[in-house]
Design an enzyme around this catalytic site. Structure first.
Site, PDB file in Angstrom:
ATOM      1  N   LYS A   5       0.991  -1.260  -0.050  1.00  0.00           N
ATOM      2  CA  LYS A   5      -0.171   0.027  -0.085  1.00  0.00           C
ATOM      3  C   LYS A   5       1.105   1.188   0.141  1.00  0.00           C
ATOM      4  O   LYS A   5       0.454   2.223  -0.851  1.00  0.00           O
ATOM      5  CB  LYS A   5      -0.832  -0.014   1.141  1.00  0.00           C
ATOM      6  CG  LYS A   5      -1.613  -1.063   1.419  1.00  0.00           C
ATOM      7  CD  LYS A   5      -2.625  -0.800   2.762  1.00  0.00           C
ATOM      8  CE  LYS A   5      -2.051  -0.592   4.132  1.00  0.00           C
ATOM      9  NZ  LYS A   5      -1.124  -1.400   4.447  1.00  0.00           N
TER      10      LYS A   5
ATOM     11  N   ARG B 166      -9.148   0.890   9.575  1.00  0.00           N
ATOM     12  CA  ARG B 166      -8.481   0.016  10.020  1.00  0.00           C
ATOM     13  C   ARG B 166      -9.500  -0.872  11.065  1.00  0.00           C
ATOM     14  O   ARG B 166      -8.909  -2.126  11.132  1.00  0.00           O
ATOM     15  CB  ARG B 166      -7.157   0.131  10.693  1.00  0.00           C
ATOM     16  CG  ARG B 166      -5.744  -0.256   9.839  1.00  0.00           C
ATOM     17  CD  ARG B 166      -4.842   0.505  10.771  1.00  0.00           C
ATOM     18  NE  ARG B 166      -3.632  -0.342  10.539  1.00  0.00           N
ATOM     19  CZ  ARG B 166      -2.665   0.325   9.682  1.00  0.00           C
ATOM     20  NH1 ARG B 166      -2.468   1.377   9.061  1.00  0.00           N
ATOM     21  NH2 ARG B 166      -1.352  -0.323   9.716  1.00  0.00           N
TER      22      ARG B 166
ATOM     23  N   ARG C 283      12.460  -4.266   4.247  1.00  0.00           N
ATOM     24  CA  ARG C 283      11.957  -2.942   3.925  1.00  0.00           C
ATOM     25  C   ARG C 283      12.795  -1.940   4.798  1.00  0.00           C
ATOM     26  O   ARG C 283      13.242  -1.984   5.952  1.00  0.00           O
ATOM     27  CB  ARG C 283      10.562  -2.865   4.634  1.00  0.00           C
ATOM     28  CG  ARG C 283      10.073  -1.480   4.505  1.00  0.00           C
ATOM     29  CD  ARG C 283       8.485  -1.563   4.346  1.00  0.00           C
ATOM     30  NE  ARG C 283       7.751  -1.892   5.444  1.00  0.00           N
ATOM     31  CZ  ARG C 283       6.503  -1.725   5.958  1.00  0.00           C
ATOM     32  NH1 ARG C 283       5.880  -1.309   4.729  1.00  0.00           N
ATOM     33  NH2 ARG C 283       6.021  -2.037   6.873  1.00  0.00           N
TER      34      ARG C 283
ATOM     35  N   ARG D 160      12.158   0.654   9.985  1.00  0.00           N
ATOM     36  CA  ARG D 160      11.223   0.756  10.798  1.00  0.00           C
ATOM     37  C   ARG D 160      11.088  -0.062  12.134  1.00  0.00           C
ATOM     38  O   ARG D 160      11.264  -1.228  12.024  1.00  0.00           O
ATOM     39  CB  ARG D 160       9.801   0.564  10.238  1.00  0.00           C
ATOM     40  CG  ARG D 160       9.335   1.944   9.559  1.00  0.00           C
ATOM     41  CD  ARG D 160       8.017   1.664   8.834  1.00  0.00           C
ATOM     42  NE  ARG D 160       7.002   1.118   9.561  1.00  0.00           N
ATOM     43  CZ  ARG D 160       5.575   1.065   8.926  1.00  0.00           C
ATOM     44  NH1 ARG D 160       5.542   1.530   7.738  1.00  0.00           N
ATOM     45  NH2 ARG D 160       4.759   0.489   9.628  1.00  0.00           N
TER      46      ARG D 160
HETATM   47  P1  AMP Z   1       1.271   1.816   8.823  1.00  0.00           P
HETATM   48  O1  AMP Z   1       2.417   2.602   8.231  1.00  0.00           O
HETATM   49  O2  AMP Z   1       0.124   2.253   8.082  1.00  0.00           O
HETATM   50  O3  AMP Z   1       1.648   0.369   8.810  1.00  0.00           O
HETATM   51  O4  AMP Z   1       1.085   2.255  10.328  1.00  0.00           O
HETATM   52  C1  AMP Z   1       2.038   2.134  11.249  1.00  0.00           C
HETATM   53  C2  AMP Z   1       1.316   1.894  12.689  1.00  0.00           C
HETATM   54  O5  AMP Z   1       0.618   3.362  12.933  1.00  0.00           O
HETATM   55  C3  AMP Z   1       0.263   0.898  12.851  1.00  0.00           C
HETATM   56  O6  AMP Z   1       0.909  -0.145  13.211  1.00  0.00           O
HETATM   57  C4  AMP Z   1      -0.576   1.622  13.791  1.00  0.00           C
HETATM   58  O7  AMP Z   1       0.086   1.663  15.179  1.00  0.00           O
HETATM   59  C5  AMP Z   1      -0.710   3.207  13.480  1.00  0.00           C
HETATM   60  N1  AMP Z   1      -1.835   3.339  12.440  1.00  0.00           N
HETATM   61  C6  AMP Z   1      -1.712   3.648  11.427  1.00  0.00           C
HETATM   62  N2  AMP Z   1      -2.956   3.804  10.992  1.00  0.00           N
HETATM   63  C7  AMP Z   1      -3.825   3.462  11.729  1.00  0.00           C
HETATM   64  C8  AMP Z   1      -5.086   3.317  11.931  1.00  0.00           C
HETATM   65  N3  AMP Z   1      -5.942   3.623  10.840  1.00  0.00           N
HETATM   66  N4  AMP Z   1      -5.657   3.063  13.293  1.00  0.00           N
HETATM   67  C9  AMP Z   1      -5.106   2.748  14.231  1.00  0.00           C
HETATM   68  N5  AMP Z   1      -3.546   2.808  14.118  1.00  0.00           N
HETATM   69  C10 AMP Z   1      -3.030   3.257  13.124  1.00  0.00           C
END
Ligand code: AMP
Length: 220
Positions: free
Chosen positions: A13, A88, A127, A160
């Site tokens: 994504k 999510r 990554r 990360r």
């Molecule tokens: P991502 O980069 O989208 O994988 O997001 C990294 C982290 O940010 C996730 O593992 C969550 O801890 C937090 N996060 C991002 N988007 C959301 C969301 N829509 N709801 C809750 N936590 C989120």
């Protein structure tokens, strides 16, 4: 174009959403990027989000919903946006429906990136992310031209914290439990489109380009 990108961590994504948004000149809204920036700044939002992110857990719905509500009201989102990593959970999807409904707009499509857990664990281990512009690389499938340096802005790349294998496994568990139910939610609303995410970046990009053809320029 108002689109949601849905999919487990590492499904691609974060590579495809900014590319499609840039090519269609629409806003790219990644809640993960916003939280990472807030953590780097040390803001109150960042401090709150960090405790959940480090454990691979979701930031509470009310925090994320308020953040996205504020972000989608900015002028750059008035016509079009690509939502990357939001919603999510079911309460987030319902909040988004209310948020858009109050402004008389609706989503055009929800793209579900589908891929098996083993591939995702393997991908996450390779990554790398740019400290400057957030661009994503992979040491095996999409390496930078120069080791450890971003092709676009020459800033250093980093791994990360939440891409450690034990955290990835927890993020996958959380995805299957809390986010996967959204597939049925959007299927029922005839918005769901499935993407086979176990293919190359270029092949998936071409499929997205076919799905969302560029509108003809008004001056041509
Ligand atoms: P991502 O980069 O989208 O994988 O997001 C990294 C982290 O940010 C996730 O593992 C969550 O801890 C937090 N996060 C991002 N988007 C959301 C969301 N829509 N709801 C809750 N936590 C989120």
């Amino acid at each position: 174009m108002r689109v949601v990108f849905l999919g487990p961590p590492g499904a691609g994504k974060g590579t495809q959403a900014p590319r499609l948004a840039a090519e269609r000149s629409c806003a790219h809204v990644s809640t993960g990027d916003i939280f990472r920036a807030a953590v780097a700044e040390g803001s109150d939002l960042g401090k709150r989000a960090k405790e959940f992110m480090q454990k691979g857990q979701l930031v509470p719905d009310d925090v994320v919903n308020d953040l996205v509500d504020w972000r989608l009201r900015k002028p750059d989102c008035s016509e079009s946006f690509v939502l990357d990593g939001y919603p999510r959970t079911l309460p987030q999807a319902e909040a988004l429906d209310r948020n858009l409904g109050a402004r008389g707009i609706r989503l055009d499509a929800v793209l579900s990136f589908e891929i098996g857990d083993e591939v995702l664990i393997d991908r996450a281990s390779g990554r790398l992310i740019c400290r400057g512009c957030g661009a994503a690389y992979n040491t095996r499938s999409a390496p930078p031209k120069q080791v450890g340096v971003c092709d676009r802005c020459s800033q250093p790349l980093y791994r990360r914290d939440d891409d450690r294998p034990e955290v990835v496994k927890e993020r996958l568990r959380v995805y299957r439990e809390q986010t996967q139910p959204l597939i049925a939610y959007y299927q029922e609303r005839s918005l769901l489109r499935t993407i086979d995410a176990d293919r190359s970046i270029q092949v998936i990009a071409r499929e997205l380009d076919r799905m969302f053809p560029r509108e003809p320029r008004s001056d041509s």
